[in-house]
Design a protein around this motif. Structure first.
Motif, PDB file in Angstrom:
ATOM      1  N   LEU A   1       6.796  16.882  -8.132  1.00 40.19           N
ATOM      2  CA  LEU A   1       7.241  17.934  -9.036  1.00 40.19           C
ATOM      3  C   LEU A   1       7.752  19.091  -8.183  1.00 40.19           C
ATOM      4  N   SER A   2       9.034  19.399  -8.317  1.00 37.31           N
ATOM      5  CA  SER A   2       9.646  20.497  -7.565  1.00 37.31           C
ATOM      6  C   SER A   2       9.746  21.711  -8.479  1.00 37.31           C
ATOM      7  N   TYR A   3       9.275  22.857  -7.989  1.00 34.81           N
ATOM      8  CA  TYR A   3       9.114  24.049  -8.824  1.00 34.81           C
ATOM      9  C   TYR A   3       9.830  25.231  -8.181  1.00 34.81           C
ATOM     10  N   ARG A   4      10.566  25.979  -8.980  1.00 29.07           N
ATOM     11  CA  ARG A   4      11.273  27.173  -8.494  1.00 29.07           C
ATOM     12  C   ARG A   4      10.400  28.383  -8.697  1.00 29.07           C
ATOM     13  N   GLN A   5      10.020  29.040  -7.590  1.00 28.50           N
ATOM     14  CA  GLN A   5       9.294  30.293  -7.686  1.00 28.50           C
ATOM     15  C   GLN A   5      10.193  31.431  -7.193  1.00 28.50           C
TER      16      GLN A   5
ATOM     17  N   HIS B   1      14.146  12.985 -12.962  1.00 30.95           N
ATOM     18  CA  HIS B   1      15.201  12.641 -12.010  1.00 30.95           C
ATOM     19  C   HIS B   1      14.794  11.377 -11.253  1.00 30.95           C
ATOM     20  N   GLY B   2      15.768  10.799 -10.589  1.00 32.23           N
ATOM     21  CA  GLY B   2      15.528   9.541  -9.880  1.00 32.23           C
ATOM     22  C   GLY B   2      14.989   9.755  -8.472  1.00 32.23           C
ATOM     23  N   ILE B   3      15.362   8.854  -7.562  1.00 33.86           N
ATOM     24  CA  ILE B   3      14.863   8.916  -6.179  1.00 33.86           C
ATOM     25  C   ILE B   3      15.767   9.864  -5.398  1.00 33.86           C
ATOM     26  N   ILE B   4      15.487  11.143  -5.489  1.00 32.79           N
ATOM     27  CA  ILE B   4      16.263  12.145  -4.762  1.00 32.79           C
ATOM     28  C   ILE B   4      15.353  12.837  -3.753  1.00 32.79           C
ATOM     29  N   SER B   5      15.946  13.418  -2.728  1.00 35.34           N
ATOM     30  CA  SER B   5      15.171  14.032  -1.655  1.00 35.34           C
ATOM     31  C   SER B   5      14.722  15.440  -2.039  1.00 35.34           C
ATOM     32  N   ARG B   6      13.851  15.993  -1.221  1.00 35.54           N
ATOM     33  CA  ARG B   6      13.389  17.362  -1.421  1.00 35.54           C
ATOM     34  C   ARG B   6      14.567  18.350  -1.339  1.00 35.54           C
ATOM     35  N   GLN B   7      15.460  18.110  -0.368  1.00 27.66           N
ATOM     36  CA  GLN B   7      16.606  18.991  -0.215  1.00 27.66           C
ATOM     37  C   GLN B   7      17.504  18.959  -1.445  1.00 27.66           C
TER      38      GLN B   7
ATOM     39  N   LEU C   1      11.575  20.253 -12.003  1.00 30.90           N
ATOM     40  CA  LEU C   1      12.049  18.886 -12.225  1.00 30.90           C
ATOM     41  C   LEU C   1      11.031  17.930 -11.616  1.00 30.90           C
ATOM     42  N   VAL C   2      11.071  16.686 -12.077  1.00 35.22           N
ATOM     43  CA  VAL C   2      10.186  15.641 -11.558  1.00 35.22           C
ATOM     44  C   VAL C   2      11.060  14.541 -10.986  1.00 35.22           C
ATOM     45  N   ARG C   3      10.826  14.188  -9.736  1.00 34.46           N
ATOM     46  CA  ARG C   3      11.617  13.154  -9.060  1.00 34.46           C
ATOM     47  C   ARG C   3      10.691  12.047  -8.571  1.00 34.46           C
ATOM     48  N   VAL C   4      11.233  10.843  -8.460  1.00 33.07           N
ATOM     49  CA  VAL C   4      10.443   9.708  -7.964  1.00 33.07           C
ATOM     50  C   VAL C   4      10.251   9.875  -6.461  1.00 33.07           C
ATOM     51  N   SER C   5       9.005   9.772  -6.012  1.00 32.53           N
ATOM     52  CA  SER C   5       8.689  10.008  -4.601  1.00 32.53           C
ATOM     53  C   SER C   5       9.006   8.781  -3.751  1.00 32.53           C
ATOM     54  N   GLU C   6       9.410   9.052  -2.509  1.00 37.23           N
ATOM     55  CA  GLU C   6       9.619   7.980  -1.536  1.00 37.23           C
ATOM     56  C   GLU C   6       8.428   7.828  -0.595  1.00 37.23           C
ATOM     57  N   LYS C   7       7.407   8.695  -0.750  1.00 35.56           N
ATOM     58  CA  LYS C   7       6.251   8.695   0.148  1.00 35.56           C
ATOM     59  C   LYS C   7       5.038   8.000  -0.454  1.00 35.56           C
ATOM     60  N   ILE C   8       4.854   8.129  -1.766  1.00 38.17           N
ATOM     61  CA  ILE C   8       3.680   7.548  -2.422  1.00 38.17           C
ATOM     62  C   ILE C   8       4.137   6.823  -3.670  1.00 38.17           C
TER      63      ILE C   8
ATOM     64  N   SER D   1       0.814  -1.211   0.000  1.00 40.00           N
ATOM     65  CA  SER D   1       0.000   0.000   0.000  1.00 40.00           C
ATOM     66  C   SER D   1       0.848   1.263   0.000  1.00 40.00           C
ATOM     67  N   ARG D   2       2.051   1.197   0.568  1.00 43.80           N
ATOM     68  CA  ARG D   2       2.966   2.333   0.603  1.00 43.80           C
ATOM     69  C   ARG D   2       4.387   1.866   0.326  1.00 43.80           C
ATOM     70  N   PRO D   3       5.226   2.690  -0.306  1.00 45.92           N
ATOM     71  CA  PRO D   3       6.638   2.330  -0.486  1.00 45.92           C
ATOM     72  C   PRO D   3       7.330   2.237   0.867  1.00 45.92           C
ATOM     73  N   PHE D   4       8.153   1.189   1.039  1.00 49.23           N
ATOM     74  CA  PHE D   4       8.845   1.041   2.318  1.00 49.23           C
ATOM     75  C   PHE D   4      10.357   0.911   2.140  1.00 49.23           C
ATOM     76  N   SER D   5      10.858   0.904   0.908  1.00 49.20           N
ATOM     77  CA  SER D   5      12.300   0.850   0.677  1.00 49.20           C
ATOM     78  C   SER D   5      12.598   1.299  -0.751  1.00 49.20           C
ATOM     79  N   ARG D   6      13.847   1.647  -0.986  1.00 46.71           N
ATOM     80  CA  ARG D   6      14.254   2.050  -2.334  1.00 46.71           C
ATOM     81  C   ARG D   6      14.168   0.886  -3.320  1.00 46.71           C
ATOM     82  N   ASP D   7      14.434  -0.315  -2.819  1.00 42.37           N
ATOM     83  CA  ASP D   7      14.384  -1.488  -3.714  1.00 42.37           C
ATOM     84  C   ASP D   7      12.977  -1.713  -4.247  1.00 42.37           C
ATOM     85  N   VAL D   8      11.989  -1.572  -3.373  1.00 36.92           N
ATOM     86  CA  VAL D   8      10.617  -1.813  -3.821  1.00 36.92           C
ATOM     87  C   VAL D   8      10.150  -0.684  -4.746  1.00 36.92           C
ATOM     88  N   ILE D   9      10.666   0.539  -4.542  1.00 32.50           N
ATOM     89  CA  ILE D   9      10.338   1.646  -5.452  1.00 32.50           C
ATOM     90  C   ILE D   9      10.932   1.389  -6.828  1.00 32.50           C
ATOM     91  N   ILE D  10      12.166   0.911  -6.854  1.00 33.36           N
ATOM     92  CA  ILE D  10      12.817   0.611  -8.141  1.00 33.36           C
ATOM     93  C   ILE D  10      12.059  -0.490  -8.873  1.00 33.36           C
TER      94      ILE D  10
END
Length: 431
Positions: free
Chosen positions: A360-364, A327-333, A348-355, A292-301
């Motif tokens: 989508l990270s946007y520069r304003q 982009h791949g599995i990178i953090s918000r920071q 940029l668009v990065r693979v989420s670790e939460k869902i 139901s939720r991602p619990f590791s990088r391996d399962v996300i891959i």
């Protein structure tokens, strides 16, 4: 994922923290809509059950017991309001009696304390006087003969009786004074309590009520503003989707998201794209049952390889190249560091670790915004913001190059943010 949130009426705090203010307000608006729908459904069910009970009660009324309300002369149900019936004391009289009783008890308490002090003073005064008198008599009669000592004893008893009489008279006088002071004090306390009550009713209560009313109105206006903005945003997105004609309907419209035979032949003829050969291999693999939720990088891959690569997530439209914004599995920071020195509108668009999806990270101009993209179903859409459903991730990005994401922020995707690492951060997803 949105359906699961609405079904459970719960969102994980970690997931909620990933949403920006617009996403939160839209999500709360949708949850409120679901609450109202359930409430109306429950009320309708209760109404039908009540109608059935009434129907059953009418059938049994002839043989069963029932309650009959006492009615007045006007035919209405008789009601007794305490303080308004004949013989009842009015509220003002009850209030006056309570204040008078409180004043009397307080004055009595003060009088008792004052009397204890007065009594101690009187007792000490006459005890000292008696001791002094005894000492004087003993000093004068010490050397007198025995016959004279009897006379001294009689004189001593006479003096004691006189002192006791004077003590009793002073006690009575002190009690009368204390009683008078108690009555005066009771009147003073009564007036003080009465004035305090009137002042409290006309000043403190009014001020407190006005302050509470002001805060309540301000909070209501703020909630109404947010709800109205969320509602308008939701309707605007829906209307925009209808006008643009780029929205997918129900999920069964996307059952054919895998590559068709013509695409397979075209890809097989292209020997310079081993990455797409892997895509076909993953397409033919067995469907896995994801958590139901991602619990590791391996399962996300694994999820990305088995579910997203066949849907060409991250690829440019009609090409075999990875999109510059992907982009791949990178953090918000890490995403904010990549966007730090970029102009407004860079994304940029990065693979989420939460869902099961992307962020989508946007520069304003004043900072950064992050939007979650739900990919748990057969379509792509912003979680809590965009009701539009896009067949591919590229469709979603291209759509918002022309249409803003939120009316309050006016976000347009202007410039993609590419890679700064070699190999790229998405390499583990395609290995």
């Amino acid at each position: 994922m949105l359906q699961q949130i609405l079904r459970d009426m719960y969102i994980d705090p970690e997931l909620l923290a990933e949403l920006n203010e617009e996403q939160k307000q839209i999500l709360f608006y949708k949850m409120r809509e679901e609450q109202l729908r359930r409430w109306k459904e429950r009320e309708e069910k209760a109404r039908m059950e009540e109608a059935m009970l009434r129907k059953t009660a009418r059938r049994k009324q002839s043989n069963g017991k029932h309650v009959q309300w006492l009615r007045g002369k006007d035919g209405e149900v008789w009601v007794w309001v305490m303080g308004e019936a004949p013989g009842d004391k009015p509220y003002e009289q009850i209030s006056e009696e309570l204040i008078a009783e409180r004043a009397r008890q307080q004055a009595q308490k003060e009088a008792e304390e004052l009397w204890r002090q007065k009594e101690a003073e009187i007792t000490k005064k006459f005890r000292d006087a008696m001791a002094q008198e005894k000492a004087r008599i003993v000093a004068e009669k010490w050397k007198i003969e025995i016959e004279d000592r009897k006379a001294a004893k009689l004189e001593e008893e006479k003096i004691q009786e006189e002192l006791k009489k004077r003590e009793e008279e002073e006690r009575q006088k002190g009690e009368e004074q204390i009683k008078q002071q108690e009555e005066i004090r009771a009147k003073e306390l009564y007036l003080s309590l009465k004035q305090a009550q009137q002042h409290s009713q006309h000043s403190d209560d009014d001020q407190e009520w006005e302050e509470q009313l002001r805060r309540s109105k301000a909070a209501d206006e703020e909630r109404s503003h947010k709800a109205r903005r969320a509602r308008d945003e939701y309707r605007r997105q829906s209307l925009r989707a209808i006008q643009k004609g780029r929205v997918a309907g129900l999920s069964n419209l996307f059952q054919g998201t895998s590559l068709n035979n013509e695409q397979e032949i075209k890809l097989n003829n292209n020997s310079a794209t081993p990455l797409l050969s892997q895509l076909l291999a993953f397409q033919c693999s067995n469907i896995w049952e994801r958590p139901s939720r991602p619990f590791s990088r391996d399962v996300i891959i694994r999820w990305f390889k088995e579910e997203q690569i066949p849907r060409r997530a991250g690829f440019e439209r009609n090409t075999n190249r990875i999109a510059q914004w992907f982009h791949g599995i990178i953090s918000r920071q890490e995403a904010e560091e990549l966007l730090m020195n970029k102009s407004e509108g860079t994304f940029l668009v990065r693979v989420s670790e939460k869902i099961w999806g992307y962020a989508l990270s946007y520069r304003q101009q004043s900072g950064f915004k992050h939007f979650l993209v739900d990919a748990s179903g057969d379509f792509y859409s912003f979680l809590g913001v965009d009701p539009n459903r896009h067949a591919t991730l590229t469709d979603l990005i291209d759509f918002h190059k022309e249409e803003i994401i939120t009316s309050s922020g006016g976000e347009l995707l202007l410039e993609p943010c590419g890679q700064q690492k070699n190999p790229p951060d998405y390499s583990p997803l395609f290995e």
